[in-house]
Design an enzyme around this catalytic site. Structure first.
Site, PDB file in Angstrom:
ATOM      1  N   GLY A 444       0.839  -1.194   0.000  1.00  0.00           N
ATOM      2  CA  GLY A 444       0.000   0.000   0.000  1.00  0.00           C
ATOM      3  C   GLY A 444       0.870   1.237   0.000  1.00  0.00           C
ATOM      4  O   GLY A 444       1.963   1.247   0.555  1.00  0.00           O
ATOM      5  N   GLY A 446       0.485   5.678  -0.149  1.00  0.00           N
ATOM      6  CA  GLY A 446      -0.438   6.806  -0.197  1.00  0.00           C
ATOM      7  C   GLY A 446       0.148   8.000   0.482  1.00  0.00           C
ATOM      8  O   GLY A 446       1.351   8.035   0.766  1.00  0.00           O
ATOM      9  N   GLY A 447      -0.686   8.956   0.703  1.00  0.00           N
ATOM     10  CA  GLY A 447      -0.244  10.195   1.314  1.00  0.00           C
ATOM     11  C   GLY A 447       0.322   9.970   2.702  1.00  0.00           C
ATOM     12  O   GLY A 447       1.200  10.706   3.149  1.00  0.00           O
ATOM     13  N   GLY A 449       2.049   7.390   3.670  1.00  0.00           N
ATOM     14  CA  GLY A 449       3.334   6.709   3.658  1.00  0.00           C
ATOM     15  C   GLY A 449       3.230   5.422   2.864  1.00  0.00           C
ATOM     16  O   GLY A 449       2.403   5.310   1.967  1.00  0.00           O
ATOM     17  N   THR A 450       4.078   4.473   3.228  1.00  0.00           N
ATOM     18  CA  THR A 450       4.113   3.229   2.483  1.00  0.00           C
ATOM     19  C   THR A 450       3.936   2.067   3.455  1.00  0.00           C
ATOM     20  O   THR A 450       4.462   2.094   4.565  1.00  0.00           O
ATOM     21  CB  THR A 450       5.470   3.079   1.764  1.00  0.00           C
ATOM     22  N   LYS A 465       4.469  -0.195   8.433  1.00  0.00           N
ATOM     23  CA  LYS A 465       4.088   1.099   7.875  1.00  0.00           C
ATOM     24  C   LYS A 465       5.176   2.126   8.113  1.00  0.00           C
ATOM     25  O   LYS A 465       5.597   2.375   9.245  1.00  0.00           O
ATOM     26  CB  LYS A 465       2.786   1.582   8.498  1.00  0.00           C
ATOM     27  N   ASP A 564     -10.177   9.250  10.595  1.00  0.00           N
ATOM     28  CA  ASP A 564     -10.086   8.990   9.159  1.00  0.00           C
ATOM     29  C   ASP A 564     -10.806   7.686   8.835  1.00  0.00           C
ATOM     30  O   ASP A 564     -10.228   6.785   8.231  1.00  0.00           O
ATOM     31  CB  ASP A 564      -8.620   8.935   8.722  1.00  0.00           C
TER      32      ASP A 564
END
Ligand SMILES: *[C@@H]1O[C@H](CO)[C@@H](O)[C@H](O)[C@H]1NC(C)=O
Ligand SMILES: *[C@@H]1O[C@H](CO)[C@@H](O)[C@H](O)[C@H]1NC(C)=O
Ligand SMILES: *[C@@H]1O[C@H](CO)[C@@H](O)[C@H](O)[C@H]1NC(C)=O
Ligand SMILES: *[C@@H]1O[C@H](CO)[C@@H](O)[C@H](O)[C@H]1NC(C)=O
Length: 775
Positions: A444, A446-447, A449-450, A465, A564
């Protein structure tokens, strides 16, 4: 010096004795014997010399050297006799038995310097001769050296000499006259007041003649005398006063050449009295008569004294031509070696080949340089690595501290370490787990991180993460630590479990349990998967998500607001069990506050409009977001899409509008394959509407939502027990069982602390059990 001539004499006697005694001996033996005897005799003579020296080494200030000598047996032949007259104070050496005074002698040049008379021819002013002497030189066996010149002084002078040269009569002369006074110059002997002429080589005798043209009358300044003499070159310098004052000078120095006997080298060399011995050689360049000795090159001494020529230490005197960087070694008799430095070749001489680096040296130097360069490189790299490693360690330590590692460790150990809570991983462990963060391990991005998939050393599969975090203040660090600690303590089956973290990197790495089946978003929105996820599953996921959020809001010691909530952050395992993930934006709300002012953060389309306006973060924000998730579950559409007509862009608003307009059926996901709208959907839709209220106060709490959803779900299952049999066979069993009081304890191996479990007691009563236990 003094002992050598007498030594020579002794040798002759001894030699004859030995020759008689041992008649047959070879030449080399003879030579060896001579040397031995010589040495013996030298000792003898040295002992006897003290009794009474027979030979004088000097007379006056003249050093007498062999073959010359002044006493009986001290000279070679009578031709080399020096008579030292001591009767008048200062001893005066005379040549042979003549009245010629010897002033110097040289054996190396075979010369002797004698004082010869100056000839004179004087007149009175009337032109009558007052006196005249014209000396002659007649010396048997010697010759006048060509290093002399014949000089005449006078203003009306005409002088010449004659002599025997070879077998011929030879002679020459010069004229000196005075014009005006001004022409007579000091140092100039060129015919005015003084004249000179070279002496021919090989002249044996000399007869001098002095003449005048006008008897010294009729000249500008009266000058009464003419003088003439032989003089060694450089020993006379004409001065204008010489015209008047030369009367007092009676003698001038002159060089005489001499040689031994009247035999050539070849004739003399086999005779017993041959003098050139040892390192002395017979001078073949000398034409004779007689022969001359000279020391071999590189030797010095008296060549006429046998074995007196000694090796010259050129190195000691510095008269060698070794190059500056070559070492001079006086190791060769008569010569020396210039030793070039190591790795250099050549004779080391300035006039020779000098010193040049030899090829092997160039190679060696090259090899040496490159070897040392390589070694240096290795050393430098090693040092660099060490320093880098050290720096890295320090950096890690710094980050560890900065990231609150110590605090975290304290917190963890303070808890008694009773369970597998957050573990602090090292960088290396995580590097190994992710195969050095290999691209293929990315699951994954995204904004935030990874996320990497990783396998720990105990074969546990984890998601790691790597967040993108802004710079941290101390307060934020503490918060982060709190979060880590609290999240690690959360042991809810619908919350992705935090296994640990790594604090040695600038940005802390979080390690979560690995959830294999992707996100809810994938399942709702990607076409391939959407058919599999039925309404019943969707409802179950919604219920589980609500439970998880409810738990976060009320169960933990400090409420956690997820901030979120969205399908992207709801993970599904193989059995479609929901796992709430990503607490990157989550905030802890301190006990004494029910809301928290923060920068608005979240995902557009899910964001609580009230929170957007007020910046006041409460647990109701999560409720709003969850409402959007419910809408998505119902409609199968994305929360925000700019591809849709304007009124449909914001899904939540569009859903509320449709609901109000009574067009619910139209907006429901067609993939649910519904013929009519079941009551459960209507119930959920109503709940959704409440969750999406603009005012947070009007929204239900998460706990209420969870309970309501549980109720809807269980009534649905009771109504259609067959519905979920397709999703999980095990669940059928649970239908028959008693509800399990604390589901979480069971699924998580009893790790949840009492505080947490008790929080859920109330929830558990309304269980959702058939679904919850699904593993
Ligand atoms: C030594 O010199 C003096 C005068 O200088 C002379 O009278 C004497 O005869 C000389 N002796 C010999 C041995 O030549
Ligand atoms: C004597 O002769 C040697 C060698 O020829 C020379 O070096 C030296 O100066 C001479 N001495 C005098 C007093 O002329
Ligand atoms: C050489 O000298 C010796 C004495 O020294 C003499 O008897 C002989 O006649 C000389 N020979 C010649 C050719 O001059
Ligand atoms: C000394 O040795 C060098 C080199 O071997 C040579 O060139 C030179 O002529 C020698 N000198 C003497 C005096 O033998």
């Amino acid at each position: 010096m003094s002992t050598k001539p007498s030594l020579h004499g002794h040798v002759h006697i001894l030699r004859s004795l030995i020759t008689i005694q041992i008649p047959k001996i070879t030449n080399t033996q003879k030579a060896n014997m001579h040397l031995t005897i010589l040495l013996a005799v030298a000792a003898l003579v040295a002992a006897s010399a003290q009794e009474g020296p027979t030979c004088e080494s000097s007379c006056g200030n003249v050093t007498i050297t062999y073959p010359f000598g002044s006493g009986e047996g001290c000279y070679y032949t009578s031709d080399f006799l020096i008579t030292c007259n001591r009767s008048s104070g200062e001893p005066i050496p005379f040549f042979r038995r003549s009245n010629i005074v010897v002033s110097n002698m040289s054996t190396s040049k075979s010369e002797v310097e004698i004082m010869t008379f100056v000839g004179g021819d004087c007149y009175n002013s009337s032109g009558s001769r007052v006196r005249r002497n014209q000396p002659t030189l007649t010396l048997r066996g010697v010759r006048i050296s060509a290093k002399n010149k014949f000089v005449a002084i006078g203003c009306d002078t005409y002088a010449y000499f004659r002599g025997i040269r070879g077998k011929e009569l030879d002679g020459t002369g010069c004229i000196s006259r005075c014009g005006r006074n001004s022409l007579i110059t000091n140092g100039s002997c060129s015919g005015v007041g003084c004249c000179e002429v070279a002496v021919p080589e090989g002249l044996r005798t000399s007869n001098m003649t002095l003449r005048s043209f006008n008897n010294h009358v009729n000249i500008t300044d009266f000058n009464p005398c003419s003088y003439a003499f032989f003089v060694e070159q450089g020993k006379f310098n004409f001065s204008t006063t010489n015209l008047i004052d030369f009367e007092r000078v009676t003698k001038m120095p002159m060089l005489i050449d001499w040689a031994i006997g009247n035999l050539t080298c070849d004739q003399a060399k086999d005779r017993d009295d041959f003098l050139c011995k040892g390192n002395s050689e017979c001078d073949q360049d000398y034409g004779g008569p007689g022969y001359r000795c000279r020391c071999l090159e590189g030797y010095e001494g008296n060549p006429y004294v046998p074995y007196d020529c000694k090796d010259i230490n050129e190195c000691g005197r510095g008269n060698h031509d070794c190059e500056n960087d070559a070492q001079c070694i006086n190791d060769i008799p008569g010569n020396y070696t210039c030793k070039c430095g190591k790795g250099y070749n050549g004779d080391g001489r300035k006039n020779g080949t000098g010193c040049t680096a030899d090829e092997s040296t160039i190679v060696k130097i090259g090899v040496g340089i490159s070897t040392s360069a390589i070694l240096l490189l290795i050393f430098v790299s090693w040092l660099y690595l060490i320093l880098k490693k050290r720096k890295l360690m320090m950096l890690r330590e710094k980050f560890f501290k900065q990231n609150g590692g110590i605090m975290l460790q304290q917190r963890i150990s303070g808890d008694g370490g009773s369970h597998d809570q957050a573990k602090v991983f090292t960088i290396e462990e995580l590097k190994r787990a992710t195969n050095n963060y290999n691209e293929s391990r990315i699951i994954g991005k995204g904004g935030y991180g990874t996320v990497y998939k990783g396998v720990l050393s105990d074969n546990r599969i984890v998601a790691i993460k790597k967040s993108k975090l802004a710079d941290q203040t101390q307060a934020q660090i503490e918060q982060f630590i709190n979060e880590v600690v609290i999240l690690s303590q959360i042991n809810h089956r619908n919350v992705v479990r935090l296994i640990g973290c790594c604090l040695e990197t600038e940005i802390p790495l979080l390690v979560y349990e690995f959830i294999p089946n992707g996100t809810l978003s994938d399942h709702i929105h990607s076409k391939g998967k959407s058919t599999a996820i039925t309404w019943e599953i969707r409802l179950r996921i919604a219920t589980e998500t609500a439970e998880a959020l409810s738990y976060l809001h009320s169960a933990a010691s400090v409420p956690i607001i997820h901030r979120d909530v969205k399908p992207m952050n709801i993970l599904l395992d193989d059995n479609y069990v929901a796992k709430v993930a990503d607490f990157g934006a989550s905030r802890l709300i301190p006990m004494d506050q029910i809301e928290l002012a923060t920068i608005v953060q979240g995902t557009l389309g899910y964001l609580d409009p009230e929170y957007m306006q007020t910046n006041q973060l409460t647990d109701k924000s999560d409720v709003y977001s969850f409402g959007v998730v419910l809408v998505e579950l119902l409609t199968g559409k994305k929360a925000l899409s700019f591809d849709r007509p304007e009124e449909e862009r914001n899904l939540a608003i569009y859903f509320l509008y449709s609901l109000k307009e009574g067009r619910l059926f139209q907006v429901l996901d067609e993939r649910l394959l519904l013929n009519d709208v079941p009551s459960e959907i209507i119930q959920v839709s109503r709940l959704t509407e409440r969750c999406l209220r603009v005012k947070g106060d009007e929204r239900p709490t998460m706990k209420e939502v969870a309970i309501e959803l549980q109720g809807i779900l269980s009534s649905m299952i009771q109504k259609h027990p067959w519905v979920q049999s397709g999703s999980n066979e095990d669940e059928g069993e649970y239908l028959l069982k008693e509800p399990i009081t604390n589901d979480y304890e069971c699924t998580n191996g009893g790790n949840v602390s009492n505080a947490n479990s008790s929080t859920f007691d109330s929830m558990s009563k309304h269980t959702m059990l058939p679904i919850a236990s699904g593993r």
